[in-house]
Design a protein around this motif. Structure first.
Motif, PDB file in Angstrom:
ATOM      1  N   GLN A   1      40.083  32.830  38.855  1.00 29.60           N
ATOM      2  CA  GLN A   1      40.485  31.800  37.153  1.00 29.60           C
ATOM      3  C   GLN A   1      41.985  30.759  38.172  1.00 29.60           C
ATOM      4  O   GLN A   1      42.174  30.338  36.979  1.00 29.60           O
ATOM      5  CB  GLN A   1      41.301  33.790  37.301  1.00 29.60           C
ATOM      6  CG  GLN A   1      40.157  34.165  36.514  1.00 29.60           C
ATOM      7  CD  GLN A   1      40.943  35.717  35.985  1.00 29.60           C
ATOM      8  OE1 GLN A   1      41.592  36.257  36.410  1.00 29.60           O
ATOM      9  NE2 GLN A   1      39.773  36.274  35.654  1.00 29.60           N
TER      10      GLN A   1
ATOM     11  N   ARG B   1      43.093  27.951  35.813  1.00 24.43           N
ATOM     12  CA  ARG B   1      43.575  26.819  34.961  1.00 24.43           C
ATOM     13  C   ARG B   1      44.169  26.498  35.547  1.00 24.43           C
ATOM     14  O   ARG B   1      45.093  25.116  34.882  1.00 24.43           O
ATOM     15  CB  ARG B   1      45.151  27.944  35.236  1.00 24.43           C
ATOM     16  CG  ARG B   1      44.560  29.921  34.891  1.00 24.43           C
ATOM     17  CD  ARG B   1      45.781  30.634  35.108  1.00 24.43           C
ATOM     18  NE  ARG B   1      45.320  31.974  34.933  1.00 24.43           N
ATOM     19  CZ  ARG B   1      45.050  32.887  35.343  1.00 24.43           C
ATOM     20  NH1 ARG B   1      45.034  32.633  36.666  1.00 24.43           N
ATOM     21  NH2 ARG B   1      44.707  33.911  35.360  1.00 24.43           N
TER      22      ARG B   1
ATOM     23  N   THR C   1      35.234  30.103  29.096  1.00 21.79           N
ATOM     24  CA  THR C   1      36.466  31.924  28.671  1.00 21.79           C
ATOM     25  C   THR C   1      35.352  32.992  28.529  1.00 21.79           C
ATOM     26  O   THR C   1      35.504  34.190  28.877  1.00 21.79           O
ATOM     27  CB  THR C   1      37.017  31.709  27.162  1.00 21.79           C
ATOM     28  OG1 THR C   1      38.092  30.085  27.744  1.00 21.79           O
ATOM     29  CG2 THR C   1      37.155  32.827  26.948  1.00 21.79           C
TER      30      THR C   1
ATOM     31  N   ARG D   1      33.888  33.867  32.142  1.00 25.71           N
ATOM     32  CA  ARG D   1      35.214  34.612  32.721  1.00 25.71           C
ATOM     33  C   ARG D   1      35.361  36.188  32.428  1.00 25.71           C
ATOM     34  O   ARG D   1      35.566  36.869  33.259  1.00 25.71           O
ATOM     35  CB  ARG D   1      36.089  33.866  32.483  1.00 25.71           C
ATOM     36  CG  ARG D   1      37.824  34.641  33.419  1.00 25.71           C
ATOM     37  CD  ARG D   1      38.737  33.849  32.689  1.00 25.71           C
ATOM     38  NE  ARG D   1      38.820  32.457  32.887  1.00 25.71           N
ATOM     39  CZ  ARG D   1      39.525  31.211  32.672  1.00 25.71           C
ATOM     40  NH1 ARG D   1      40.482  31.830  31.823  1.00 25.71           N
ATOM     41  NH2 ARG D   1      39.591  29.835  33.371  1.00 25.71           N
TER      42      ARG D   1
ATOM     43  N   SER E   1      34.468  39.323  34.366  1.00 27.43           N
ATOM     44  CA  SER E   1      35.335  40.422  34.463  1.00 27.43           C
ATOM     45  C   SER E   1      35.208  41.981  34.365  1.00 27.43           C
ATOM     46  O   SER E   1      35.195  43.067  34.954  1.00 27.43           O
ATOM     47  CB  SER E   1      36.769  40.062  33.731  1.00 27.43           C
ATOM     48  OG  SER E   1      36.975  37.970  33.990  1.00 27.43           O
TER      49      SER E   1
END
Length: 338
Positions: free
Chosen positions: A217, A221, A233, A236, A240
């Motif tokens: 992450q 970024r 996204t 991710r 998560s």
């Protein structure tokens, strides 16, 4: 006063009578739903789903063999382990230890699979195939069956001569050497197999996954705008979600299992020469430790539902589809009756 006369002992018996029915019904229902959901077409091609479905089956067996026996024993004064045949006694000891250890090792499999997927995604196709997952499950089962096979040979009915009278003790170690092994050696072996190895693998594996997730992450970024790449996204969020699920399952395992693996190690030393009231208190502690272990076998469904977004959506899809099917059947019946 005897041990049974103390408040701690009576409280422990009351716990055995009240709590097990709720855990058995809730746990069996939740684990059955888990199996149904994880074997749906959308999820069953994942090794993680196979491991978790197998874990749910093992949890059901743990509840219906271990916990059900305790409830029957203290509610109806019938011990299905001791009142069964000698073969039944041996098998009950054997199956309870196999299924509880098997549940722990399925959590190892889930953790290792997620570590491989996180750190070596190019190797995932080799190590995380369905066939490899099935072979792993069978190999672990064979290992645990072999490890616990001593129960099938070491337990039985023991005849003792006490004050020139013959007494029959059911479902006991048949030799002094085997009894010494069970009390002083097997507790440490079971501690390692049932708790220490799974706990260490989960802590180390999950720590590695958390580090990798945060590192990925942080790098994303710097290189990619969060809203400019929808696939990044989505991936991710998926990672998560799985990470959170593993964290909760691992934490639940450590909290619920620690007391029951620590207590048997100290019990032989604590009970030696202990007064009756202390024995009653120890029985209460042992009862709470046992029930906490069975809580771990009962509530995994809640953990999956609350922390796994994909699992939660699949549950909703299955339930909604069934509701739609029922409505359609009712509509068809009502129309045919017109």
């Amino acid at each position: 006063m005897s041990v049974e006369d103390y408040t701690d002992y009576k409280g422990a018996v009351m716990l055995w009578k009240i709590i097990p029915p709720f855990l058995i019904v809730f746990g069996t229902t939740g684990n059955t739903i888990t199996i149904i959901v994880l074997l749906q077409k959308r999820l069953r091609n994942s090794p993680t789903s196979i491991f978790l479905a197998t874990l749910a089956m093992s949890d059901i067996l743990a509840l219906t063999t271990g916990l059900l026996r305790q409830w029957i024993k203290y509610t109806f004064d019938v011990d299905i382990r001791e009142d069964l045949t000698v073969s039944g006694c041996k098998f009950h000891w054997f199956i309870v230890y196999v299924v509880t250890q098997f549940s722990s090792w399925m959590l190892i499999c889930v953790t290792v699979e997620r570590v491989i997927s996180t750190f070596m995604p190019h190797k995932r196709r080799v190590f995380c195939k369905m066939r490899f997952a099935s072979i792993t499950v069978c190999a672990i089962l064979c290992f645990l069956v072999s490890l616990n096979a001593h129960y099938l040979f070491g337990y039985g009915n023991l005849v003792r001569n006490v004050d020139n009278e013959t007494e029959l003790e059911r479902c006991m170690p048949t030799t002094d050497s085997y009894a010494h092994f069970i009390i002083y050696s097997w507790t440490w072996i079971d501690l390692c197999v049932f708790y220490l190895i799974p706990m260490l693998v989960m802590i180390i594996g999950n720590s590695m996954i958390i580090y990798k997730v945060f590192d990925s992450q942080r790098r994303s970024r710097r290189t990619v705008a969060p809203t400019s790449n929808p696939s990044v996204t989505a991936q991710r969020r998926k990672t998560s979600s799985l990470t959170v699920l593993l964290m909760f399952v691992s934490a639940l395992f450590i909290i619920c299992i620690t007391p029951i693996v620590v207590y048997p190690i100290g019990e032989p030393y604590w009970k030696e020469g202990a007064p009756e009231h202390k024995v009653a208190t120890m029985f209460l502690v042992e009862t709470m430790a046992n029930l906490l272990m069975y809580v771990n076998h009962s509530v995994n469904f809640v953990v999956y539902f609350l922390s796994g977004s994909k699992f939660r959506s699949e549950v909703n899809r299955v339930v909604c589809c069934k509701n739609i099917t029922v409505i359609r059947q009712q509509t068809t019946v009502s129309r045919s009756g017109i």
